[in-house]
Every structure is written in C-alpha cells, then in structure tokens.
Design a protein around this motif. Structure first.
Motif, PDB file in Angstrom:
ATOM      1  N   LEU A  21      34.442  69.610  -4.127  1.00  0.00           N
ATOM      2  CA  LEU A  21      33.331  68.850  -3.565  1.00  0.00           C
ATOM      3  C   LEU A  21      32.133  69.044  -4.476  1.00  0.00           C
ATOM      4  N   LYS A  22      31.376  67.954  -4.702  1.00  0.00           N
ATOM      5  CA  LYS A  22      30.216  68.028  -5.593  1.00  0.00           C
ATOM      6  C   LYS A  22      28.912  67.716  -4.884  1.00  0.00           C
ATOM      7  N   SER A  23      29.009  67.182  -3.678  1.00  0.00           N
ATOM      8  CA  SER A  23      27.796  66.797  -2.958  1.00  0.00           C
ATOM      9  C   SER A  23      27.929  67.140  -1.485  1.00  0.00           C
ATOM     10  N   ILE A  24      26.788  67.092  -0.809  1.00  0.00           N
ATOM     11  CA  ILE A  24      26.711  67.374   0.620  1.00  0.00           C
ATOM     12  C   ILE A  24      26.261  66.098   1.319  1.00  0.00           C
ATOM     13  N   ASP A  25      26.913  65.783   2.423  1.00  0.00           N
ATOM     14  CA  ASP A  25      26.540  64.594   3.204  1.00  0.00           C
ATOM     15  C   ASP A  25      25.052  64.592   3.497  1.00  0.00           C
ATOM     16  N   ASP A  26      24.451  63.435   3.441  1.00  0.00           N
ATOM     17  CA  ASP A  26      23.028  63.236   3.744  1.00  0.00           C
ATOM     18  C   ASP A  26      22.090  63.987   2.805  1.00  0.00           C
ATOM     19  N   PHE A  27      22.625  64.508   1.691  1.00  0.00           N
ATOM     20  CA  PHE A  27      21.759  65.172   0.723  1.00  0.00           C
ATOM     21  C   PHE A  27      22.081  64.735  -0.701  1.00  0.00           C
ATOM     22  N   GLY A  28      23.347  64.630  -1.004  1.00  0.00           N
ATOM     23  CA  GLY A  28      23.761  64.233  -2.342  1.00  0.00           C
ATOM     24  C   GLY A  28      24.294  65.389  -3.162  1.00  0.00           C
ATOM     25  N   ARG A  29      24.321  65.169  -4.453  1.00  0.00           N
ATOM     26  CA  ARG A  29      24.879  66.127  -5.408  1.00  0.00           C
ATOM     27  C   ARG A  29      24.082  67.440  -5.401  1.00  0.00           C
ATOM     28  N   VAL A  30      24.822  68.537  -5.528  1.00  0.00           N
ATOM     29  CA  VAL A  30      24.204  69.855  -5.577  1.00  0.00           C
ATOM     30  C   VAL A  30      24.624  70.559  -6.868  1.00  0.00           C
TER      31      VAL A  30
END
Length: 152
Positions: free
Chosen positions: A54-63
């Motif tokens: 996983l590269k991103s978090i829902d409702d936030f985007g890429r981390v």
C-alpha cells in the motif's frame, strides 16, 4: 534429587534466555506523523504500508515512510515484533519491489535519534514513522498505537 534440581535450574535459565531474546517484554510501538490532517490508520493498513503493499491512505493520499538506520535496535524490534520479519527478509522484499518498479523502500534516518526523526517528520508533511511509545517526538500525532501482543 540433584538431577531434578539441575534440570529445573537449566529449564529456568533457558526460559529466562528465551524471554530476553523473544522481546516478550519488548517495546510497544506507535506510528506518528507531524501532520494533523493525517488520519488514524488500522494495524492491517500499517502492515500493508511497511510491506510495500500500500502506498496511500484513504482520504489522505500518498504517504512517505521512514525507517530507523540499518542495524538499529528500533528497526530490528519493529519488524520482528510487528511484521514477524527479519531485517534480511524485509530488505529482500523491498529490493524485489524496487527492482520491479512496484515500490520504493522507506527512507532511512542518518542517525538513530528522536531529534532526527522529529526533524524528518517536520520536513515531510506526508511522512509516517514508527517509534517506541517512550520516544514520541514533541508535537507528533499518534496515528496508530501498536500494543505489545496485539494482532500477533
């Protein structure tokens, strides 16, 4: 009776050695960010992030993920206790992902200090790092509290 006492003593010593090597009383880790907009995440999402699934978090985007330096106790303890993986296993996994173009390993701190970690988080608003509960940098937001023994 002497043989029984020796066996009991040997068992006790082996058990104490197992406890010290198993991290049964190891650190409890938390995932932190300096970004107040970073949402809390589940343990399963955190595992997926640190395994490169996983590269991103829902409702936030890429981390962007941060690792402690190679050879640090923090890094070894985190991967062993949270992901049940050794450092060679994790390095191999990230090397495969990087070679295939499917992922980029977490950035590594140059020095194993809470100050360096806190500065990196300040400089990376999409950054996430793991620290022991006792090492949370000032101003950091805990996005996941990983309890020792939970989910393991």
């Amino acid at each position: 009776m002497t043989g029984l006492r020796q066996r009991c003593l040997l068992c006790a010593l082996l058990f104490m050695g197992w406890l010290s090597n198993s991290h049964a009383f190891g650190q409890d880790f938390v995932l932190v960010s300096m970004n107040n907009d970073m949402p809390a995440i589940s343990e399963s999402k955190a595992k997926m992030l640190y395994l490169g699934k996983l590269k991103s978090i829902d409702d936030f985007g890429r981390v962007v993920l941060l690792d402690w330096p190679e050879g640090s106790n923090e890094k070894q303890d985190f991967y062993k206790s949270f992901l049940k993986k050794s450092i060679p296993q994790i390095n191999s996994r990230w090397a495969r992902l990087a070679f295939s173009g499917k992922g980029k390993p977490p950035e590594s701190l140059d020095e194993a200090t809470v100050q360096a970690l806190g500065q990196w988080l300040q400089d990376n608003p999409r950054g996430i790092a793991y620290v022991s509960r006792e090492q949370i940098p000032p101003g950091a937001k805990v996005i996941l509290d990983i309890e020792q023994g939970a989910g393991r």
